[in-house]
Design an enzyme around this catalytic site. Structure first.
Site, PDB file in Angstrom:
ATOM      1  N   THR A 101       1.023  -1.468  -0.116  1.00  0.00           N
ATOM      2  CA  THR A 101       0.181  -0.160   0.154  1.00  0.00           C
ATOM      3  C   THR A 101       0.792   0.898  -0.316  1.00  0.00           C
ATOM      4  OG1 THR A 101      -1.981  -0.990   1.310  1.00  0.00           O
ATOM      5  CG2 THR A 101      -2.027   0.824   1.031  1.00  0.00           C
ATOM      6  N   ASP A 179      -8.125  -1.635   6.196  1.00  0.00           N
ATOM      7  CA  ASP A 179      -8.231  -2.012   7.222  1.00  0.00           C
ATOM      8  C   ASP A 179      -6.900  -2.497   7.627  1.00  0.00           C
ATOM      9  OD1 ASP A 179      -8.971  -5.333   7.966  1.00  0.00           O
ATOM     10  OD2 ASP A 179      -9.162  -4.490   6.050  1.00  0.00           O
ATOM     11  N   GLY A 322      -5.650  -7.238   0.889  1.00  0.00           N
ATOM     12  CA  GLY A 322      -5.855  -6.344   2.039  1.00  0.00           C
ATOM     13  C   GLY A 322      -5.351  -4.788   1.790  1.00  0.00           C
ATOM     14  N   GLU A 323      -5.548  -4.507   3.389  1.00  0.00           N
ATOM     15  CA  GLU A 323      -4.803  -3.195   3.723  1.00  0.00           C
ATOM     16  C   GLU A 323      -5.226  -2.228   2.549  1.00  0.00           C
ATOM     17  OE1 GLU A 323      -0.495  -4.377   5.450  1.00  0.00           O
ATOM     18  OE2 GLU A 323      -1.290  -6.391   4.410  1.00  0.00           O
ATOM     19  N   GLY A 324      -5.433  -2.171   2.288  1.00  0.00           N
ATOM     20  CA  GLY A 324      -6.098  -0.768   0.940  1.00  0.00           C
ATOM     21  C   GLY A 324      -5.730  -0.975   0.342  1.00  0.00           C
TER      22      GLY A 324
END
Length: 368
Positions: A101, A179, A322-324
């Site tokens: 990210t 998240d 995940g993580e954006g």
């Protein structure tokens, strides 16, 4: 349960500017290339113009990735391929610019902010600006206990609202919301299943960590057990978040709703953000007009939530990290749409495409 009245959001949140949307459609009808020829970019440009209240749309000047971080007690049940407590390492990597990210944020000119809401660590282990809204260390194991106390749930929700205000006040004009967690898709699945009235197996996926069959069964059992508790508190969205959500998910819900109040558009990433958005929709039905679903994550809970909210993900690139990360891939498309809609040239007078476009848009007032 609380002195915080979520019903206030219904009156505080307005839809994006419908007049600007109609004006944007009329403006686009007289530009080259012909209307609708840019596909989803035209849709994104129209959405931005409406959210900004500006025709044509303005380029995005200050995008920000905001990642809410928290540990989930249910991770101890083996519902993730990552070890419980690993979220702290992931948060530190993002802050050091070493996560996927962070790399994409640098490439696309976006700021990156990590907000520790409930990592299982001492506040001193992270910078003060990361931990200033922290509610607690970790959260309860939701298959047999509440994730948060009533006071903690309210504090987390208010913290999310405060972060939204901080971003709006600092000039952030587009947010990518994600998240950092281990086991976060488990409470997300519980919330989606509870609000959609479905079974645990329907919302249980492999998560960003890619769990095996045994872990999938443990995750499904955890969601099933937590659902029994969630269904008892469906009448109170804050109580639901406290019972089976967690500090990060609760804060994300407050953040999304306050972003809508502050007229800040948001790109959602993954199952956790989508679950928070689903709760937000239940609180204020106009709020989803300010949100864009970034990328398909492969989690069935995300698919179920977006279907209920009536949002279609912009991309499907098989990104499950995940993580954006998935939503970050959407950012350059939104940036491109903003740049195009700021500078598209006027169509030559009498051009066939322009005339057809104007005719096509002529009745748009009847449907918006």
């Amino acid at each position: 349960m609380s002195g915080l009245n979520l019903d206030d959001f219904t009156s505080l949140i307005e839809r994006p500017d419908s007049g600007a949307r109609r004006d944007a459609q009329d403006w686009r009808a007289g530009r080259e290339p012909r209307p609708d020829s840019l596909g989803r970019l035209d849709d994104l440009g129209e959405w931005l113009a409406s959210a900004q209240g500006s025709v044509p749309a303005k380029p995005i000047a200050q995008p920000k990735v905001v990642l809410f971080a928290g540990d989930h007690g249910i991770a101890a049940a083996g519902v993730s391929a990552r070890p419980a407590g690993d979220a702290l390492r992931l948060a530190k990597a993002a802050l050091a610019g070493e996560s996927a990210t962070a790399v994409l944020a640098r490439r696309f000119g976006a700021g990156l902010r990590v907000v520790d809401m409930g990592l299982d660590c001492e506040a001193s282990e992270l910078p003060e600006d990361v931990t200033k809204h922290k509610v607690r260390r970790g959260c309860g194991r939701i298959d047999d206990e509440d994730a948060l106390t009533a006071e903690e749930a309210e504090a987390a929700f208010l913290a999310g609202m405060a972060v939204a205000d901080e971003e709006a006040d600092s000039g952030t004009d587009l947010v990518v919301l994600g998240d950092i967690s281990v086991g976060g898709t488990t409470p997300a699945g519980v919330i989606v299943a509870a609000l959609c009235g479905t079974d645990a197996s329907v919302v249980t996926g492999r998560g960003g960590s890619g769990i095996d069959d045994l872990a999938w069964m443990r995750k499904c059992a955890a969601i099933r057990d937590a659902l029994r508790r969630a269904r008892k508190v469906l009448g109170d969205q804050l109580e639901l978040l406290g019972a089976v959500g967690g500090a990060d998910l609760t804060a994300m819900t407050g953040f999304l709703l306050q972003c809508a109040v502050r007229r800040t558009p948001v790109i959602l990433d993954g199952a956790v953000a989508s679950a928070a958005a689903l709760v937000g929709q239940r609180v204020a039905f106009r709020a989803p007009d300010w949100w864009l679903a970034g990328s398909v994550s492969g989690e069935p809970s995300q698919e179920k939530a977006l279907d209920r909210i009536a949002l279609d993900a912009v991309l499907d690139q098989g990104v499950t990290a995940g993580e954006g990360v998935g939503a970050m891939l959407t950012l350059p498309l939104v940036q491109a749409a903003a740049e195009l809609w700021a500078e598209l040239p006027a169509a030559p007078e009498g051009a066939a495409g322009a005339d057809e476009g104007a005719e096509a848009v002529g009745s748009v007032d009847d449907i918006t």
